[in-house]
Design a protein around this motif. Structure first.
Motif, PDB file in Angstrom:
ATOM      1  N   SER A  33       2.554   3.727  -2.081  1.00  0.00           N
ATOM      2  CA  SER A  33       3.490   3.551  -3.206  1.00  0.00           C
ATOM      3  C   SER A  33       4.047   5.103  -3.437  1.00  0.00           C
ATOM      4  N   GLY A  43       7.298  -3.559  -3.386  1.00  0.00           N
ATOM      5  CA  GLY A  43       5.757  -3.760  -2.907  1.00  0.00           C
ATOM      6  C   GLY A  43       5.640  -5.192  -2.786  1.00  0.00           C
ATOM      7  N   ASP A  92       5.076  -0.847   0.894  1.00  0.00           N
ATOM      8  CA  ASP A  92       6.349  -0.712   0.270  1.00  0.00           C
ATOM      9  C   ASP A  92       7.436  -0.710   1.290  1.00  0.00           C
TER      10      ASP A  92
END
Ligand SMILES: NC(=O)c1ccc[n+]([C@@H]2O[C@H](COP(=O)([O-])OP(=O)(O)OC[C@H]3O[C@@H](n4cnc5c(N)ncnc54)[C@H](O)[C@@H]3O)[C@@H](O)[C@H]2O)c1
Length: 325
Positions: A284, A249, A218
């Motif tokens: 994430s 991402g 990310d």
């Protein structure tokens, strides 16, 4: 405000100093940096021209040197970027990672306690949470998610986070922690993924890519991270941990192909190499806490940040000569 910024000759710390001098021109900044292989004083060229900036060469794990610095200057806040930061090097040998990333933090916390510093801010990483499966969709890790680091680097950062929160509970040290996703932008050491791909592609050299290249990162433009850290230090709630994510991402292979394409090079330069041991698959973050609490969100879209970064490396080849090797 008078700030001690550690690790300011590195990528994010250097950008943070440049950002702070621009945004808060009345602040005073002292930078403490050991100048490891990752430090580059050219990153601070603009800062050196400012009267309210001073550089001190030194190790955050050296209690005598840190003690002397805190006795000679009175800091309102300490922002700790100093760390060994490369996962591959931690797999090669973890000793210096524990010394700088854990014991160095202990030395800084003790100095903050002894001298009554109003805020210690620890710059941490999303890697402390470990990884998610590549197929995972959803908001990702929140600040309360368990710490499950996968390699010696992320374990050393997780240990530091625990130490910071334990000092707060035991001694009442005023602290905040930020955990950001992968940063990119100007002044990043060419051992890291995006500058590695850019500099190799520019030179027409082979670009090593771990495993199947499907690992997802990310990406956060470094100036967005600097703005977030600045907000946390000045307006963040003491005792809190803040996730900072870019919300973009992309797999390593897709990113490498995109950069190679931007530079008009052939994809055949990308060469798969055996995977990194314990390689995290996907990072994430859930960043709802910083967005609701401080109104922060990333401002630089990935495409624009990547364009700026590629252009910067194209135009600043000289800067690379500022590294020791
Ligand atoms: N780069 C990223 O994508 C990223 C993402 C999340 C978190 N972080 C964290 O942000 C911080 C900065 O990362 P970076 O990418 O700018 O790292 P970097 O490797 O570019 O810079 C680190 C700097 O710290 C200095 N340093 C290292 N050990 C030291 C010590 N013992 N005493 C004093 N100075 C020392 C180095 O000389 C260098 O200037 C680190 O704590 C890292 O864990 C980085």
């Amino acid at each position: 405000m008078k700030l001690l910024v550690t690790g300011g000759a590195g990528f994010i710390g250097g950008n943070f100093i440049n950002y702070t001098l621009k945004t808060h021109p009345l602040d005073e900044i002292v930078c403490l940096d050991k100048l490891t292989y990752a430090g580059n004083l050219s990153t601070l060229a603009r800062a050196f021209a400012a009267k309210n900036f001073r550089f001190v060469k030194g190790d955050i794990a050296d209690a005598a040197a840190v003690g002397a610095l805190f006795s000679s200057e009175r800091f309102d806040a300490v922002v700790n970027f100093a760390a060994e930061s490369h996962v591959d090097r931690s797999i090669g040998g973890a000793g210096v990672f524990i010394a700088s990333n854990v014991d160095g933090v202990r030395v800084l916390l003790d100095a903050c306690n002894r001298h009554g510093v109003g805020r210690f801010h620890q710059v941490s990483t999303d890697e402390v949470y470990g990884d998610l499966p590549v197929s995972c969709v959803g908001p990702g890790f929140g600040e309360e998610s368990p710490l499950r680091p996968s390699n010696p680097y992320s374990a050393s950062k997780a240990a530091a986070d625990l130490l910071v929160m334990a000092y707060r509970r035991t001694y009442g040290t005023p602290v905040t922690v930020s955990r950001s996703s992968n940063n990119y932008g100007p002044f990043q050491h060419p051992e890291k993924f995006i500058p590695l791909v850019i500099t190799r592609a520019l030179a027409g050299e082979r670009i090593p890519l771990y495993g199947d290249g499907q690992n997802v990162r990310d990406w956060l433009y470094v100036e967005d991270n600097c703005r977030a850290v600045d907000l946390i230090v000045r307006e963040g709630r003491e005792g809190c941990i803040y996730n900072i994510g870019g919300g973009y991402g992309i797999s390593n292979i897709a990113l490498a192909r995109r950069i190679v394409g931007m530079l008009g090079r052939d994809e055949s330069l990308i060469e798969p190499v055996p995977d990194r041991p314990g390689h995290d698959r996907r990072y994430s973050l859930d960043c709802s806490f910083i967005s609701s609490g401080l109104g922060w969100k990333p401002l630089v879209p990935f495409g624009e940040g990547l364009e700026r970064t590629v252009r910067w490396y194209r135009e600043n080849g000289e800067w690379l000569k500022g590294f020791k090797n």
